[in-house]
Scaffold this active site. Structure first.
Site, PDB file in Angstrom:
ATOM      1  N   HIS A 129       0.778  -1.215   0.038  1.00 29.72           N
ATOM      2  CA  HIS A 129       0.083   0.214   0.015  1.00 29.72           C
ATOM      3  C   HIS A 129       1.000   1.227   0.085  1.00 29.72           C
ATOM      4  O   HIS A 129       1.918   1.153   0.522  1.00 29.72           O
ATOM      5  CB  HIS A 129      -0.835   0.086   1.381  1.00 29.72           C
ATOM      6  N   CYS A 141      -2.401   2.945   8.893  1.00 28.35           N
ATOM      7  CA  CYS A 141      -3.262   1.802   8.514  1.00 28.35           C
ATOM      8  C   CYS A 141      -4.537   1.837   9.436  1.00 28.35           C
ATOM      9  O   CYS A 141      -5.681   1.616   9.206  1.00 28.35           O
ATOM     10  CB  CYS A 141      -2.812   0.657   8.423  1.00 28.35           C
TER      11      CYS A 141
HETATM   12  N1  ARG Z   1      -3.888  -7.166   6.462  1.00 26.94           N
HETATM   13  C1  ARG Z   1      -4.185  -5.803   5.768  1.00 26.94           C
HETATM   14  C2  ARG Z   1      -4.090  -6.123   4.381  1.00 26.94           C
HETATM   15  O1  ARG Z   1      -3.380  -6.680   3.676  1.00 26.94           O
HETATM   16  C3  ARG Z   1      -3.425  -4.602   6.006  1.00 26.94           C
HETATM   17  C4  ARG Z   1      -3.895  -3.527   5.796  1.00 26.94           C
HETATM   18  C5  ARG Z   1      -3.078  -2.317   6.299  1.00 26.94           C
HETATM   19  N2  ARG Z   1      -3.590  -1.148   5.699  1.00 26.94           N
HETATM   20  C6  ARG Z   1      -2.695  -0.070   5.150  1.00 26.94           C
HETATM   21  N3  ARG Z   1      -3.541   1.316   5.088  1.00 26.94           N
HETATM   22  N4  ARG Z   1      -1.687  -0.231   4.647  1.00 26.94           N
HETATM   23  O2  ARG Z   1      -4.810  -5.561   3.378  1.00 26.94           O
END
Ligand code: ARG
Length: 268
Positions: free
Chosen positions: A167, A261
């Site tokens: 991300h 996150c």
């Molecule tokens: N386990 C989640 C996923 O892989 C983690 C998300 C993390 N969020 C972020 N904004 N980077 O989607």
């Protein structure tokens, strides 16, 4: 250089149902145990930190069976009172999209149903008047055109190349309206060239700090809540006149997420 804090309004989700039961990023190891009560205690510290900073903090009810719902940043993108909904890449998280859109509607936001796959503020970061938009692992590039149209702002597409930084908010930290910190190795050549020319004064993060998701931080323009283990990032922020505040979200790191996150900014 004097820095000014602005009062932020954010949405969070208490990790009451947090666990790692599937693997959709390299940080996740479903075969290893997680401690939900520790996740909640650590998250409570983040929540308290925001309240102490005077933020206006809203909460969405966690839903059983949606262990990643704690990562509120992925629930959408909110600018000018317009909430662009998320459409998740993986089926395990897809029900979160409508749940967050329902919350936005009830809170009085103008909700736009997404036409394209996107994971909200996980991949979209507003810096001043420009939206930095990530693609490569999660949000599809056609969602970038969609947000450019909805928000009438310039959108700069950045391609992510390292699956550990899947991300955009794991590879870029927004410090204020004009500056960022980023991890150079997370981007392709084109993206890196764009970042270098637009943000010549950016902080460059170390691989060590990025490896604890140190960049996944939340700033009000002066106070920057970061991972307490991101020591070089902390040093560089102090040097530049910011006030880093370290928190430990080690349990939520097991799901591949950190401070940012867990934080969705609500811009009216
Ligand atoms: N386990 C989640 C996923 O892989 C983690 C998300 C993390 N969020 C972020 N904004 N980077 O989607």
């Amino acid at each position: 250089m004097p820095r000014t804090a602005s009062t932020k309004s954010v949405l969070m989700c208490r990790p009451e149902h947090f666990t790692v039961s599937y693997r959709i990023n390299p940080w996740m190891h479903p075969e290893e145990p997680t401690d939900t009560s520790l996740a909640v205690r650590q998250w409570d510290v983040l929540h308290e930190t925001y309240l102490d900073l005077g933020f206006d903090v809203h909460l969405i009810d966690p839903i059983e069976g949606l262990p990643d719902m704690v990562y509120a940043a992925n629930g959408g993108m909110v600018i000018d009172g317009i909430a662009y909904g998320a459409s998740f890449t993986y089926p395990q998280r897809q029900p979160e999209g409508p749940a967050y859109m329902e919350w936005f509607r009830t809170a009085g936001f103008d909700v736009r149903e997404p036409q394209n796959v996107n994971e909200g503020e996980g991949d979209f970061l507003l810096v001043g008047d420009v939206i930095l938009a990530g693609t490569g692992f999660r949000s599809a590039s056609n969602s970038h055109a969609e947000i450019a149209e909805i928000y009438g702002r310039e959108v700069l597409t950045l391609e992510l190349v390292n699956p550990s930084f899947y991300h955009l908010d794991t590879a870029i930290a927004v410090l204020d309206d004009s500056n960022i910190a980023y991890l150079p190795s997370a981007f392709n050549d084109e993206g890196l060239a764009a970042l270098r020319s637009r943000f010549p004064d950016a902080i460059l993060a170390t691989e060590e700090d990025a490896a604890v998701l140190g960049l996944n931080s939340f700033s009000d323009g002066y106070n920057i809540v970061i991972a307490s283990r991101a020591k070089d990032f902390e040093r560089q922020l102090i040097e530049r006149g910011y006030n880093p505040i370290g928190v430990d979200l080690s349990e939520l790191l097991l799901g591949g997420g950190g401070v940012k996150c867990c934080t969705l900014e609500l811009r009216r």
